[in-house]
Scaffold this motif. Structure first.
Motif, PDB file in Angstrom:
ATOM      1  N   ASP A 125      45.250  31.043  43.661  1.00  0.00           N
ATOM      2  CA  ASP A 125      46.005  30.487  42.319  1.00  0.00           C
ATOM      3  C   ASP A 125      46.632  31.505  41.738  1.00  0.00           C
TER       4      ASP A 125
ATOM      5  N   TRP B 273      50.670  28.646  44.855  1.00  0.00           N
ATOM      6  CA  TRP B 273      49.058  28.326  45.151  1.00  0.00           C
ATOM      7  C   TRP B 273      48.205  27.484  44.029  1.00  0.00           C
TER       8      TRP B 273
ATOM      9  N   GLN C 157      45.489  21.976  47.054  1.00  0.00           N
ATOM     10  CA  GLN C 157      46.459  21.562  47.531  1.00  0.00           C
ATOM     11  C   GLN C 157      46.606  22.152  49.259  1.00  0.00           C
ATOM     12  N   GLU C 158      45.366  22.151  49.233  1.00  0.00           N
ATOM     13  CA  GLU C 158      45.201  22.158  50.493  1.00  0.00           C
ATOM     14  C   GLU C 158      45.324  20.565  51.263  1.00  0.00           C
TER      15      GLU C 158
ATOM     16  N   SER D 251      47.359  18.463  50.792  1.00  0.00           N
ATOM     17  CA  SER D 251      49.469  18.027  50.055  1.00  0.00           C
ATOM     18  C   SER D 251      49.533  18.340  51.868  1.00  0.00           C
TER      19      SER D 251
ATOM     20  N   PHE E 293      51.211  21.676  52.712  1.00  0.00           N
ATOM     21  CA  PHE E 293      49.925  22.342  53.254  1.00  0.00           C
ATOM     22  C   PHE E 293      49.858  22.028  54.658  1.00  0.00           C
TER      23      PHE E 293
END
Length: 347
Positions: A80, A117, A121-122, A124, A127
């Motif tokens: 992060d 990060w 966000q996985e 998005s 990504f």
């Protein structure tokens, strides 16, 4: 973070001790660097790379996301607030026979994400496109790029004839004013000095290289050469807060992008287990400025003896090295750099 403006040109305790030792080790360990895959070929099918096959796990200290394959193996670590992504890939052996007998054997591949990060966000769009492609990428990462500046590295030129890689040196020789009769290599060589080309920063500041510093880069300049010029991280030309990498080591530690992994308490860290390859590491090595972070490098992983080893551009080695000229390049133990180690930042 300590952000007192440093004094330049005065000798550190390493200046006095490192000159003779460095020359002796160079003579004893003649050779060239090597970077090689260990012979363990990557699988033809990376587990978990099918659509929707990745799993994600949150962990802390620091807060980060682990990307897992369907068999539970870790494919990447995403922290992060940082753009650094550490992927699991084929093992590589990093060696530098001219400066050390150590071997760093690592399956970490360190790359930059398009943005810092953040949790979640996985899901998005960027990504879902970027991650599978980058996971399979075996082109140079920041660890591989770093090795392109050590002793024995071949020169590389771009289409404009600019030498952008090849053996780098630290800086020109200057005489000490301390009365010891010693000479040392001068700081103040930035990435554009190594390149030999003028550079305009995003705020409009334009810097021109010094002819006598062509091919030279000091410790923070080397980090800017790697992470800024080669990897594309933003930079500016001051030691104040700004967008991207500042100029000096103490300023990068205090104001650089990313997240602090080990805070500077003006003492040696008691634990190193939060470090991962690619983290920037910072040192206070001057007796007369004991709380000033005057040196920086990059952690590259444990060596074949299990010691956490780092790479940096150093005066006694006259350039980038992860060897032991002028001080063993360990973050643990009782060596020069281990005693001076203070902080770490993940970009």
């Amino acid at each position: 973070m300590h952000n007192t403006t440093p004094r330049s040109g005065a000798p550190s305790r390493r200046n006095v001790l490192g000159m003779v030792a460095g020359a002796g080790l160079l003579a004893a360990l003649a050779g060239e660097l090597t970077i090689a895959l260990s012979g363990e070929d990557p699988p033809s099918d990376i587990p978990g790379t099918g659509a929707g096959a990745f799993r994600y796990e949150r962990t802390s200290s620091p807060d980060r996301t682990l990307v897992l394959a369907d068999d539970g193996s870790v494919l990447a670590t995403l922290t992060d607030g940082a753009r650094t992504a550490v992927f699991t890939g084929p093992f590589r052996n990093f060696t530098e026979p001219s400066a050390t007998r150590a071997v760093v054997r690592s399956n970490s591949w360190v790359r930059l994400m398009p943005t810092a990060w953040a949790r979640g966000q996985e899901t998005s769009a960027w990504f879902r496109t970027w991650f599978p492609r980058t996971l399979a990428n075996r082109g140079p990462d920041v660890l591989g790029v770093a090795m392109e500046y050590l002793t024995g590295a071949p020169d590389r030129f771009n289409s404009d004839g600019v030498r952008y890689a090849g053996r780098a040196r630290y800086g020109p020789m200057v005489s000490q004013s301390s009365g010891h009769g010693l000479s040392t290599r001068d700081e103040r060589s930035d990435f554009y000095d190594y390149l030999g080309v003028p550079w305009t920063f995003p705020d409009g500041t334009r810097k021109s290289p010094e002819k006598g510093r062509y091919g030279d880069v000091d410790c923070s300049g080397f980090m800017r050469l790697l992470w800024g010029y080669r990897m594309g991280l933003a930079m500016h030309d001051s030691d104040a807060p700004g967008i991207g990498l500042p100029r000096r080591a103490y300023a990068i530690a205090a104001y650089g992008p990313g997240v602090v992994i080990i805070p500077d308490t003006h003492e040696r860290p008691k634990a190193l287990d939060s470090l991962q390859p690619g983290d920037l590491v910072f040192f206070a090595t001057r007796n007369f400025e004991p709380n000033l972070l005057n040196h920086c490098g990059m952690y590259i992983g444990p060596d074949n003896e299990g010691h956490p080893r780092f790479l940096s551009s150093r005066q006694q080695a006259n350039g980038p090295t992860f060897g032991d000229l002028g001080g063993t390049a360990w973050l643990d133990g009782d060596g020069f750099y281990a005693r001076g180690f203070r902080a770490a930042r993940r970009l």
